[in-house]
Design a protein around this motif. Sequence first.
Motif, short mmCIF file in Angstrom:
data_model
loop_
_atom_site.label_atom_id
_atom_site.label_comp_id
_atom_site.label_asym_id
_atom_site.label_seq_id
_atom_site.Cartn_x
_atom_site.Cartn_y
_atom_site.Cartn_z
N GLU A 1 0.84 -1.20 0.00
CA GLU A 1 0.00 0.00 0.00
C GLU A 1 0.87 1.25 0.00
OE1 GLU A 1 -3.23 0.14 -0.34
OE2 GLU A 1 -3.33 -2.04 -0.45
N PHE A 2 1.98 1.20 0.73
CA PHE A 2 2.91 2.33 0.77
C PHE A 2 3.53 2.58 -0.60
CE2 PHE A 2 7.33 3.71 1.02
CZ PHE A 2 7.21 4.93 1.67
N ASP A 3 3.90 1.51 -1.27
CA ASP A 3 4.58 1.61 -2.57
C ASP A 3 3.64 2.22 -3.60
OD1 ASP A 3 6.39 1.38 -4.60
OD2 ASP A 3 6.52 -0.81 -4.56
N ASP B 1 -4.10 11.19 -0.80
CA ASP B 1 -5.00 10.10 -0.38
C ASP B 1 -4.75 9.72 1.07
OD1 ASP B 1 -6.09 10.04 -2.93
OD2 ASP B 1 -4.78 8.42 -3.62
N GLN B 2 -3.49 9.70 1.44
CA GLN B 2 -3.12 9.38 2.82
C GLN B 2 -3.69 10.43 3.77
OE1 GLN B 2 1.12 9.13 3.32
NE2 GLN B 2 1.01 8.49 5.46
N HIS C 1 1.84 5.03 -3.14
CA HIS C 1 0.70 5.75 -2.57
C HIS C 1 0.78 7.24 -2.92
CE1 HIS C 1 3.60 7.07 0.49
NE2 HIS C 1 2.74 8.03 0.77
N ARG C 2 -0.36 7.91 -2.86
CA ARG C 2 -0.42 9.36 -3.08
C ARG C 2 -0.60 10.04 -1.72
NH1 ARG C 2 -4.95 10.82 -5.38
NH2 ARG C 2 -4.19 12.74 -6.35
N ASP C 3 0.19 11.07 -1.48
CA ASP C 3 0.14 11.76 -0.19
C ASP C 3 -1.25 12.32 0.10
OD1 ASP C 3 2.77 11.22 0.33
OD2 ASP C 3 3.52 13.17 -0.36
#
Length: 230
Positions: A203-205, A211-212, A207-209
């Motif tokens: 999920e980290f790989d 979205d986080q 990811h869009r900031d």
Amino acid sequence: MAPGARGTRRRVTHSLEAVVETAVALLDEAGEPALTFRALAARLGGGVGSIYWYVSNKDELLDRATDHVVAGMLSDTEDLAADGDPIDNTRGIAIAVFTAIEKRPWLAAYFMRNTTIQSNALLLYERIGEQVMRLGLPPRECFHAVSAILGYVIGVAADLGQDPPQEVLDGTVAAETYLHGVADNWRALDPERFPFMHYIVDEFDGHRDIDQFRAGLELLLEGLRLQAEG
């Protein structure tokens, strides 16, 4: 030369608005270290002494620069319907604050530092508080809710707004490639010592900031709604 003119200097006149706008421009270009009275005077034209007609010191200048930017947040959120859903309205204000601070990481350190000077920051705090107050929570819970929302938004925005590593900045490594590299380093960790890292690494790989950020904000807002309905 007119009589008496020799040896005299005409004070260069600006305006408080021009001083503050130029200070914001310097901060946006290179952060707080770039904002000196000497640099500000050079940009405006004139001597350092001319700045002291408008602000007494750098702290006041930073507070006024912050308040100038917060005025834009107020403008961006002034059309929220007074009778709209308070959670939706709070979300809209939170995103406006996040967007502004993400673009200007320097802003986080001075936000609501001096509400006597930062009248717009106080109005923004009031705007969020009025939405939360509409949920019918008691004063303490309203205070804690607004504090939690602002603390989360400002903290995450400041973190995500930091400059990326130098190799990304200079274009040697693409941002996506850099992120993949970090993820691969996590994958190489001992899974018995770092089970959580292995659990979420995919999920980290990539990811869009944003979205986080939004996911965390929704957790806060959903908790607030449940608290109001409880």
